[in-house]
Design a protein around this motif. Sequence first.
Motif, PDB file in Angstrom:
ATOM      1  N   ASN A 162       0.805  -1.149  -0.302  1.00 16.13           N
ATOM      2  CA  ASN A 162      -0.129  -0.355   0.021  1.00 16.13           C
ATOM      3  C   ASN A 162       1.178   1.279  -0.407  1.00 16.13           C
ATOM      4  O   ASN A 162       1.969   0.968   0.819  1.00 16.13           O
ATOM      5  CB  ASN A 162      -0.789   0.115   1.499  1.00 16.13           C
ATOM      6  CG  ASN A 162      -2.215  -1.079   1.471  1.00 16.13           C
ATOM      7  OD1 ASN A 162      -2.415  -1.570   0.081  1.00 16.13           O
ATOM      8  ND2 ASN A 162      -2.415  -1.438   2.482  1.00 16.13           N
ATOM      9  N   HIS A 173     -12.510  -1.320   8.540  1.00 15.38           N
ATOM     10  CA  HIS A 173     -12.684  -2.313   7.826  1.00 15.38           C
ATOM     11  C   HIS A 173     -12.408  -3.966   8.004  1.00 15.38           C
ATOM     12  O   HIS A 173     -11.398  -3.461   9.543  1.00 15.38           O
ATOM     13  CB  HIS A 173     -12.616  -2.429   6.464  1.00 15.38           C
ATOM     14  CG  HIS A 173     -10.949  -2.956   6.387  1.00 15.38           C
ATOM     15  ND1 HIS A 173      -9.607  -1.081   6.804  1.00 15.38           N
ATOM     16  CD2 HIS A 173     -10.213  -3.579   5.833  1.00 15.38           C
ATOM     17  CE1 HIS A 173      -8.888  -2.030   6.286  1.00 15.38           C
ATOM     18  NE2 HIS A 173      -8.419  -3.178   5.995  1.00 15.38           N
ATOM     19  N   SER A 231       1.968  -6.738   9.427  1.00 16.63           N
ATOM     20  CA  SER A 231       1.923  -5.493   8.780  1.00 16.63           C
ATOM     21  C   SER A 231       3.370  -4.193   9.106  1.00 16.63           C
ATOM     22  O   SER A 231       3.842  -4.890  10.465  1.00 16.63           O
ATOM     23  CB  SER A 231       1.053  -4.995   9.091  1.00 16.63           C
ATOM     24  OG  SER A 231       1.488  -3.785  10.563  1.00 16.63           O
ATOM     25  N   VAL A 277      -6.856   3.370   8.982  1.00 16.18           N
ATOM     26  CA  VAL A 277      -5.283   4.412   8.111  1.00 16.18           C
ATOM     27  C   VAL A 277      -6.021   5.829   8.272  1.00 16.18           C
ATOM     28  O   VAL A 277      -7.276   5.750   7.196  1.00 16.18           O
ATOM     29  CB  VAL A 277      -4.547   4.190   7.307  1.00 16.18           C
ATOM     30  CG1 VAL A 277      -3.723   4.866   7.714  1.00 16.18           C
ATOM     31  CG2 VAL A 277      -4.345   3.029   7.881  1.00 16.18           C
ATOM     32  N   ARG A 315       3.639   7.305   2.578  1.00 22.85           N
ATOM     33  CA  ARG A 315       3.891   6.126   3.385  1.00 22.85           C
ATOM     34  C   ARG A 315       3.945   4.953   2.946  1.00 22.85           C
ATOM     35  O   ARG A 315       2.973   4.504   2.171  1.00 22.85           O
ATOM     36  CB  ARG A 315       3.159   6.191   4.215  1.00 22.85           C
ATOM     37  CG  ARG A 315       2.905   4.449   5.617  1.00 22.85           C
ATOM     38  CD  ARG A 315       2.170   5.120   6.719  1.00 22.85           C
ATOM     39  NE  ARG A 315       1.476   3.541   7.656  1.00 22.85           N
ATOM     40  CZ  ARG A 315       1.100   2.564   7.270  1.00 22.85           C
ATOM     41  NH1 ARG A 315      -0.067   3.151   6.939  1.00 22.85           N
ATOM     42  NH2 ARG A 315       1.213   1.704   8.282  1.00 22.85           N
TER      43      ARG A 315
HETATM   44  C1  MD3 Z   1      -6.180  -5.671  11.994  1.00 15.71           C
HETATM   45  N1  MD3 Z   1      -3.758  -1.188   5.610  1.00 15.71           N
HETATM   46  O1  MD3 Z   1      -4.431  -3.352   3.396  1.00 15.71           O
HETATM   47  S1  MD3 Z   1      -1.967  -2.130   8.608  1.00 15.71           S
HETATM   48  C2  MD3 Z   1      -5.215  -2.807   4.723  1.00 15.71           C
HETATM   49  O2  MD3 Z   1      -1.187   1.072   7.164  1.00 15.71           O
HETATM   50  C3  MD3 Z   1      -4.644  -2.331   5.861  1.00 15.71           C
HETATM   51  O3  MD3 Z   1      -1.762   0.147   4.931  1.00 15.71           O
HETATM   52  C4  MD3 Z   1      -3.493  -1.240   6.667  1.00 15.71           C
HETATM   53  O4  MD3 Z   1      -5.815  -2.708   7.217  1.00 15.71           O
HETATM   54  C5  MD3 Z   1      -2.042   0.095   6.355  1.00 15.71           C
HETATM   55  O5  MD3 Z   1      -5.884  -4.026   4.494  1.00 15.71           O
HETATM   56  C6  MD3 Z   1      -3.105  -1.253   7.672  1.00 15.71           C
HETATM   57  C7  MD3 Z   1      -2.501  -3.375   9.697  1.00 15.71           C
HETATM   58  C8  MD3 Z   1      -3.160  -4.176  10.073  1.00 15.71           C
HETATM   59  C9  MD3 Z   1      -3.837  -4.961   8.972  1.00 15.71           C
HETATM   60  C10 MD3 Z   1      -4.180  -5.947   8.920  1.00 15.71           C
HETATM   61  C11 MD3 Z   1      -5.449  -6.188  10.403  1.00 15.71           C
HETATM   62  C12 MD3 Z   1      -4.274  -4.241  10.988  1.00 15.71           C
HETATM   63  C13 MD3 Z   1      -4.885  -5.544  11.595  1.00 15.71           C
HETATM   64  C14 MD3 Z   1      -6.123  -7.070  10.269  1.00 15.71           C
HETATM   65  C15 MD3 Z   1      -7.228  -7.559  11.328  1.00 15.71           C
HETATM   66  C16 MD3 Z   1      -6.787  -6.563  12.759  1.00 15.71           C
END
Ligand code: MD3
Length: 219
Positions: free
Chosen positions: A126, A137, A151, A195, A210
Amino acid sequence: MATFSSVPDLFAHAEPSRVKLGHGAVLLRGFARDKAEQLLEAIENAIAVAPFRNFVTPGGHTMSVAMSNCGSAGWVADRRGYRYDPLDPSTQMPWPAMPDVFTDVARRAAAEAGFDGFAPDACLINRYDPGARLTLHQDRNERNFGAPIVSVSLGLPAKFLFGGLTRTDKVLRLVLEHGDVVAWGGPSRLAFHGVDVLKDGVHPATGRCRINLTFREAL
Ligand code: MD3
Ligand code: FE
């Protein structure tokens, strides 16, 4: 010219540390900081083959976060829905292979967080430019919710929202910085999260954005 610079991270100061965020959710502050340059170089190679793009959701909204993938399958969105696809829909070519440095960081972080044997087959990449955000979500397109999601945050800091198992649960807000890694497993695997709007700024490693990597056992 390279997209990402190799200037050492002058803002990095605190020692890496381990913080429990919730049941099954572990923040490893600074865990990937010493691999950031290698990760960013691997990202540049991947996006040369599968460029960042802004997916259109089934609801017809263009996502503000630019996305790409590597691994055996990639997360995609279109008017028909969300899914993992072995082919990049913009080229009909397989996604770039998962770089070894990706798999290595993800496996070691998962083990450090208590999830041994993590074997990600998909990595969503991302990119948040100033103003981009990801609304609250759940990640539910993966086949096996028993595996965590790991992550890795790179570049500009972002305010991350971590909620509960229903959309209306109280939300914890925390800032994720360059090199921070979080493992989301157990009861946190299906937690709502998002986010906040990315604030403008410049980071020595990524410039004005980012980058977030999310490692998944998707297939
Ligand atoms: C908590 N990305 O790609 S990462 C995604 O910062 C997403 O780009 C965010 O959410 C980003 O789906 C958040 C942290 C994250 C990722 C997956 C999770 C937190 C989570 C799954 C369950 C609970
Ligand atoms: Fe998510």
